[in-house]
Design a protein around this motif. Structure first.
Motif, PDB file in Angstrom:
ATOM      1  N   GLU A   1     -15.440 -21.048 -21.202  1.00 28.14           N
ATOM      2  CA  GLU A   1     -14.348 -21.907 -21.671  1.00 28.14           C
ATOM      3  C   GLU A   1     -13.451 -22.414 -20.540  1.00 28.14           C
ATOM      4  O   GLU A   1     -12.567 -23.240 -20.769  1.00 28.14           O
ATOM      5  N   VAL A   2     -13.658 -21.920 -19.322  1.00 26.73           N
ATOM      6  CA  VAL A   2     -12.827 -22.358 -18.197  1.00 26.73           C
ATOM      7  C   VAL A   2     -13.275 -23.752 -17.758  1.00 26.73           C
ATOM      8  O   VAL A   2     -14.429 -23.955 -17.390  1.00 26.73           O
ATOM      9  N   ARG A   3     -12.352 -24.696 -17.807  1.00 23.45           N
ATOM     10  CA  ARG A   3     -12.663 -26.084 -17.444  1.00 23.45           C
ATOM     11  C   ARG A   3     -12.083 -26.490 -16.081  1.00 23.45           C
ATOM     12  O   ARG A   3     -12.659 -27.299 -15.365  1.00 23.45           O
ATOM     13  N   GLN A   4     -10.904 -25.936 -15.743  1.00 21.74           N
ATOM     14  CA  GLN A   4     -10.239 -26.324 -14.501  1.00 21.74           C
ATOM     15  C   GLN A   4      -9.587 -25.097 -13.865  1.00 21.74           C
ATOM     16  O   GLN A   4      -9.084 -24.226 -14.564  1.00 21.74           O
ATOM     17  N   VAL A   5      -9.607 -25.072 -12.536  1.00 19.03           N
ATOM     18  CA  VAL A   5      -8.984 -23.989 -11.773  1.00 19.03           C
ATOM     19  C   VAL A   5      -8.023 -24.607 -10.761  1.00 19.03           C
ATOM     20  O   VAL A   5      -8.347 -25.626 -10.127  1.00 19.03           O
ATOM     21  N   PHE A   6      -6.851 -23.989 -10.602  1.00 15.96           N
ATOM     22  CA  PHE A   6      -5.796 -24.516  -9.736  1.00 15.96           C
ATOM     23  C   PHE A   6      -5.366 -23.428  -8.751  1.00 15.96           C
ATOM     24  O   PHE A   6      -4.998 -22.326  -9.169  1.00 15.96           O
ATOM     25  N   ILE A   7      -5.373 -23.745  -7.462  1.00 17.57           N
ATOM     26  CA  ILE A   7      -4.963 -22.788  -6.441  1.00 17.57           C
ATOM     27  C   ILE A   7      -4.077 -23.478  -5.415  1.00 17.57           C
ATOM     28  O   ILE A   7      -4.096 -24.711  -5.285  1.00 17.57           O
TER      29      ILE A   7
ATOM     30  N   LEU B   1     -18.696 -21.013  -9.091  1.00 11.19           N
ATOM     31  CA  LEU B   1     -20.096 -21.404  -9.266  1.00 11.19           C
ATOM     32  C   LEU B   1     -20.712 -20.739 -10.496  1.00 11.19           C
ATOM     33  O   LEU B   1     -21.663 -21.261 -11.077  1.00 11.19           O
ATOM     34  N   ALA B   2     -20.154 -19.609 -10.897  1.00 14.86           N
ATOM     35  CA  ALA B   2     -20.670 -18.886 -12.065  1.00 14.86           C
ATOM     36  C   ALA B   2     -20.041 -19.366 -13.374  1.00 14.86           C
ATOM     37  O   ALA B   2     -20.450 -18.909 -14.447  1.00 14.86           O
ATOM     38  N   LEU B   3     -19.055 -20.243 -13.291  1.00 13.03           N
ATOM     39  CA  LEU B   3     -18.415 -20.772 -14.495  1.00 13.03           C
ATOM     40  C   LEU B   3     -19.203 -21.994 -14.964  1.00 13.03           C
ATOM     41  O   LEU B   3     -19.141 -23.051 -14.335  1.00 13.03           O
ATOM     42  N   PRO B   4     -19.929 -21.902 -16.058  1.00 11.91           N
ATOM     43  CA  PRO B   4     -20.874 -22.953 -16.439  1.00 11.91           C
ATOM     44  C   PRO B   4     -20.251 -24.278 -16.845  1.00 11.91           C
ATOM     45  O   PRO B   4     -20.910 -25.321 -16.773  1.00 11.91           O
ATOM     46  N   ALA B   5     -18.990 -24.266 -17.268  1.00 14.68           N
ATOM     47  CA  ALA B   5     -18.372 -25.503 -17.761  1.00 14.68           C
ATOM     48  C   ALA B   5     -17.223 -25.984 -16.881  1.00 14.68           C
ATOM     49  O   ALA B   5     -16.433 -26.831 -17.312  1.00 14.68           O
ATOM     50  N   LEU B   6     -17.131 -25.460 -15.666  1.00 20.71           N
ATOM     51  CA  LEU B   6     -16.027 -25.840 -14.781  1.00 20.71           C
ATOM     52  C   LEU B   6     -16.147 -27.301 -14.361  1.00 20.71           C
ATOM     53  O   LEU B   6     -17.182 -27.732 -13.854  1.00 20.71           O
TER      54      LEU B   6
ATOM     55  N   THR C   1      -5.440 -21.640 -14.624  1.00 15.95           N
ATOM     56  CA  THR C   1      -6.688 -21.981 -15.301  1.00 15.95           C
ATOM     57  C   THR C   1      -6.396 -22.795 -16.551  1.00 15.95           C
ATOM     58  O   THR C   1      -5.414 -22.540 -17.258  1.00 15.95           O
ATOM     59  N   ALA C   2      -7.237 -23.774 -16.800  1.00 11.17           N
ATOM     60  CA  ALA C   2      -7.201 -24.529 -18.053  1.00 11.17           C
ATOM     61  C   ALA C   2      -8.451 -24.141 -18.829  1.00 11.17           C
ATOM     62  O   ALA C   2      -9.572 -24.326 -18.357  1.00 11.17           O
ATOM     63  N   ILE C   3      -8.251 -23.567 -20.010  1.00 11.37           N
ATOM     64  CA  ILE C   3      -9.342 -23.057 -20.848  1.00 11.37           C
ATOM     65  C   ILE C   3      -9.421 -23.893 -22.123  1.00 11.37           C
ATOM     66  O   ILE C   3      -8.402 -24.169 -22.754  1.00 11.37           O
ATOM     67  N   GLU C   4     -10.620 -24.273 -22.476  1.00  9.31           N
ATOM     68  CA  GLU C   4     -10.824 -25.120 -23.650  1.00  9.31           C
ATOM     69  C   GLU C   4     -11.776 -24.431 -24.623  1.00  9.31           C
ATOM     70  O   GLU C   4     -12.874 -24.012 -24.251  1.00  9.31           O
ATOM     71  N   ASP C   5     -11.329 -24.316 -25.866  1.00  6.94           N
ATOM     72  CA  ASP C   5     -12.192 -23.755 -26.894  1.00  6.94           C
ATOM     73  C   ASP C   5     -12.011 -24.542 -28.182  1.00  6.94           C
ATOM     74  O   ASP C   5     -11.437 -25.633 -28.179  1.00  6.94           O
ATOM     75  N   TYR C   6     -12.468 -24.001 -29.292  1.00  5.97           N
ATOM     76  CA  TYR C   6     -12.410 -24.720 -30.560  1.00  5.97           C
ATOM     77  C   TYR C   6     -10.983 -24.973 -31.023  1.00  5.97           C
ATOM     78  O   TYR C   6     -10.717 -25.894 -31.793  1.00  5.97           O
ATOM     79  N   ASP C   7     -10.053 -24.160 -30.554  1.00  3.12           N
ATOM     80  CA  ASP C   7      -8.658 -24.304 -30.966  1.00  3.12           C
ATOM     81  C   ASP C   7      -7.871 -25.275 -30.087  1.00  3.12           C
ATOM     82  O   ASP C   7      -6.693 -25.514 -30.328  1.00  3.12           O
TER      83      ASP C   7
END
Length: 276
Positions: A14-20, A44-49, A257-263
């Motif tokens: 569900e992780v779409r964006q990462v900010f550092i 690299l292991a985050l499939p939907a980043l 982190t920006a996480i996106e799910d059904y909600d």
């Protein structure tokens, strides 16, 4: 604030964006470099980043892209930046955009260096839609308007003519100039009141005009602030080496982190830790 040892252990799909921000990488701090490589492995292991944002002070000092671009092929093979470029390129090939913003330490960073890994140098402030909300992204030093001496210095150093002048100096002279500026900054900051080096409330309110939230780094004071009744200010943390005397030291940083799910889409700060 939640604590996560590794980004990929929590809702990875569900992780779409990462900010550092505020990594302050250098050859003199190999632990921080290794921690950044560990983060890239997690990314690299985050499939939907979709995006990785680096919001300034990626490097402790940056005297110009040519410091790396003019190296011979043999010199690049052993340079500490090369593994970062290789890993970032892998991330870009995997479909993740890499967006880089200037900080007060690396304002001479240019698009030619970012081209090595397919990254994009972005201006600040940067407007980003996170779900239904509009986020304003910036490094954060422009918000510290109570520090009038620094703001005057910032205005001069960010001017294109000043940067043209610096980039036309030899690499050796640029390095000496950078060392002098860093020493002067450390001495100056040691005598400043704490509030002067933090953001100004009026500047924050202005930045939030026409925006739902503000995200920045620079101050090294990670926190979620309720800026107004319905608007928040998120502060990213600097990357710090912990337990330096231990057999396996640990680096810790507060990232976004920006996480996106059904909600819908959810933004938050999390603690990233890496054993190095």
């Amino acid at each position: 604030m939640q604590t996560f040892n590794h980004l990929i252990t929590t809702r990875p799909h569900e992780v779409r964006q990462v900010f550092i921000s505020d990594l302050h990488l250098s050859a003199e701090e190999p632990a921080l470099v290794q921690a950044f490589l560990a983060l890239l492995d997690d990314c690299l292991a985050l499939p939907a980043l979709k995006r990785l944002f680096i919001l300034g002070d990626w490097f402790e000092v940056w005297i110009g892209d040519d410091a790396y671009l003019t190296l011979s092929a043999a010199a690049r093979q052993t340079h500490w930046l090369t593994p970062l470029i290789v890993k970032l390129k892998q991330l870009r090939v995997a479909g993740c955009e890499i967006l880089v913003m200037h900080g007060n330490r690396d304002f001479l960073l240019g698009q030619p260096f970012c081209n090595l890994f397919g990254g994009e140098l972005i201006d600040e402030p940067y407007s980003l839609a996170v779900g239904q909300q509009h986020y304003r992204l910036e490094h954060g030093d422009a918000l510290c308007i109570d520090d009038k001496k620094y703001q005057f210095f910032r205005k001069i150093m960010r001017h294109r003519l000043t940067q043209w002048y610096l980039l036309n100096k030899s690499l050796t002279k640029r390095l000496k100039i950078a060392d002098k500026m860093r020493d002067r900054s450390q001495r100056s900051n040691a005598n400043k009141a704490t509030y002067i080096m933090d953001v100004n409330d009026t500047a924050v309110q202005t930045a939030l005009t026409n925006n739902d939230a503000l995200l920045h780094g620079h101050t090294h004071r990670p926190h979620v602030h309720q800026a107004t009744k319905d608007k928040k200010r998120y502060v990213l943390g600097d990357w710090r080496l912990l337990d330096e005397e231990m057999r396996q030291p640990k680096v810790s940083a507060v990232i976004g982190t920006a996480i996106e799910d059904y909600d819908g889409t959810e933004f938050g700060l999390v603690e990233f830790q890496a054993l190095v």
